[in-house]
Scaffold this active site. Structure first.
Site, PDB file in Angstrom:
ATOM      1  N   ALA A 153       0.818  -1.209   0.000  1.00 14.27           N
ATOM      2  CA  ALA A 153       0.000   0.000   0.000  1.00 14.27           C
ATOM      3  C   ALA A 153       0.855   1.263   0.000  1.00 14.27           C
ATOM      4  O   ALA A 153       0.498   2.262  -0.626  1.00 14.27           O
ATOM      5  CB  ALA A 153      -0.923  -0.008   1.214  1.00 14.27           C
ATOM      6  N   CYS A 154       1.994   1.215   0.702  1.00  9.66           N
ATOM      7  CA  CYS A 154       2.815   2.424   0.799  1.00  9.66           C
ATOM      8  C   CYS A 154       3.559   2.723  -0.491  1.00  9.66           C
ATOM      9  O   CYS A 154       4.231   3.743  -0.603  1.00  9.66           O
ATOM     10  CB  CYS A 154       3.812   2.305   1.958  1.00  9.66           C
ATOM     11  SG  CYS A 154       4.798   0.816   1.926  1.00  9.66           S
ATOM     12  N   HIS A 155       3.449   1.834  -1.487  1.00  8.06           N
ATOM     13  CA  HIS A 155       4.082   2.098  -2.778  1.00  8.06           C
ATOM     14  C   HIS A 155       3.065   2.060  -3.923  1.00  8.06           C
ATOM     15  O   HIS A 155       3.434   2.141  -5.085  1.00  8.06           O
ATOM     16  CB  HIS A 155       5.156   1.040  -3.075  1.00  8.06           C
ATOM     17  CG  HIS A 155       6.234   0.987  -2.047  1.00  8.06           C
ATOM     18  ND1 HIS A 155       6.293  -0.006  -1.101  1.00  8.06           N
ATOM     19  CD2 HIS A 155       7.273   1.816  -1.796  1.00  8.06           C
ATOM     20  CE1 HIS A 155       7.334   0.200  -0.320  1.00  8.06           C
ATOM     21  NE2 HIS A 155       7.932   1.296  -0.699  1.00  8.06           N
TER      22      HIS A 155
END
Length: 403
Positions: free
Chosen positions: A326-328
């Site tokens: 999710a963070c990428h």
């Protein structure tokens, strides 16, 4: 925020109350991990905690050489090829600056793990740190950290006799806490990274260090007013720390029930996916014989030519999912992801897209909380942030002949 708004370093009542809340939170985190309160250092998040460990290992390596007349060169760090960017990028930057060397051990295509033998084979005389995540954030595969720690302890005894530097052991436990048992005594690590929002706490973090500054060296990256025993100075963020402590209490009380429930949800989702697409059109990327995985993570590929993860997900009205971590996810499709190296783990032919379905951003209310579901009868109910009740939209997109 209302009753303990004072500076925790102040002597007036609201400051003392803030200090008390911070102490309680520290005790809650220690209880969650099976450690001691004095081993917990609050940080802004997992990125800072990971960077602090790397910075400490390099500095400790150089300090041990001073006055010995023994120059072992540049500090060397071993990690896996599937670590979070907050491990990989600092190491790459140190490498570009000539301040450290790093070896990125690939995961096994048979187990999805960074194998202990492979990690140990990468150790050099100038190795000062081994960092291996406890569970992978994209596949959910649980890494053999406890076994690695045991092997390194034995190796350190031999290295001490040979005059070589001690190898410190770190694990980034961001994905594991709240989803399975995490006990620092069983893991045997020197350092462990804690990330609040991964177990429904505020978006801050903490670092566990086994005897910070004594048994486990710890060097600050910031210098200031002496807070957190000068390991991480700066006026404490009392509300966020208090929230982190409360989340830790919920984990300690509910993690076993949560793990069982989320495994039930995950298995139901995977059964529905397979039934909807058929075994020839769906591939589960974290199914490895003999490897354990997180209860809350489903990573799958829809097989077919020309498929793109973003286009598939755009047709899903009731599924919250990311292409990769999710963070990428804003970086687009990452079919050849460095972080997960899915090309090592997937079938090379016909892979259209890889999708990661993480846990819902719910709470640890227990089995009758907002994420209760019952799929063996006729009812399937979901709370805020929905797993799919039906998969017709994405199935229709992926039928043969459809773009």
């Amino acid at each position: 925020m209302c009753q303990a708004w004072g500076n925790p370093s102040s002597s007036h009542p609201t400051g003392k109350k803030a200090k008390e809340l911070i102490g309680c939170a520290r005790e809650s985190l220690a209880r969650m991990l099976g450690g001691r309160p004095e081993d917990i250092i609050f940080t802004s998040g997992g990125t800072e905690a990971n960077n602090m460990v790397i910075h400490t290992a390099c500095r400790h390596f150089h300090e041990n050489q001073r006055g010995t007349g023994d120059n072992r060169g540049t500090p060397h760090i071993v990690t896996s090829s599937v670590e979070h960017d907050s491990i990989r990028l600092p190491l790459e930057q140190l490498g570009r600056e000539g301040l450290a060397e790093a070896t990125f051990v690939p995961v096994s295509p048979l187990s999805g793990q960074a194998e202990v033998d492979d990690v140990l084979a990468a150790v050099r005389p100038n190795t000062c740190l081994v960092s291996l995540m406890l569970a992978n954030n994209e596949t959910g595969i649980i890494m053999p950290v406890a076994e690695l720690s045991r092997r390194i302890r034995a190796l350190n005894q031999r290295r001490t006799a040979e005059g070589l530097p001690r190898i410190l052991v770190h694990t980034d436990a961001a994905q594991m806490i709240g989803k399975g048992r995490v006990d620092v005594r069983e893991l045997g690590v020197d350092y462990l990274t804690i990330v609040g929002h991964k177990f429904h706490g505020p978006r801050i973090g903490a670092l566990y260090a086994h005897g910070p500054g004594t048994t486990a060296p710890l060097h600050p990256m910031l210098f200031g007013g002496g807070q957190e025993r000068s390991f991480r100075p700066g006026t404490e963020n009392t509300p966020m720390i208090a929230g982190l402590g409360q989340a830790a209490e919920l984990v300690s009380t509910n993690w076993e029930a949560y793990e069982a429930h989320m495994q039930d949800v995950r298995d139901y989702l995977e059964a529905r996916l397979e039934a909807s697409f058929g075994k020839q059109r769906i591939h589960f990327n974290s199914h490895f014989k003999g490897s354990k995985r997180l209860c809350n993570t489903c990573n799958f590929s829809i097989l077919g030519p020309g498929l793109q993860g973003r286009r598939v997900l755009a047709h899903c009205k009731v599924l919250l999912a990311s292409v990769g971590a999710a963070c990428h996810s804003e970086k687009g499709d990452r079919r050849q992801s460095f972080h997960c190296q899915l090309h090592l783990l997937l079938k090379e032919t016909g892979v259209g897209t890889a999708v990661t379905v993480p846990e819902p951003e719910g709470t640890l209310h227990g089995l009758r909380g907002p994420w209760h579901h019952r799929h063996r009868g006729t009812q399937v109910s979901y709370g805020s942030g929905a797993l799919p009740a039906r998969l017709a939209d994405v199935r229709e997109l992926c039928l043969p002949g459809c773009s």
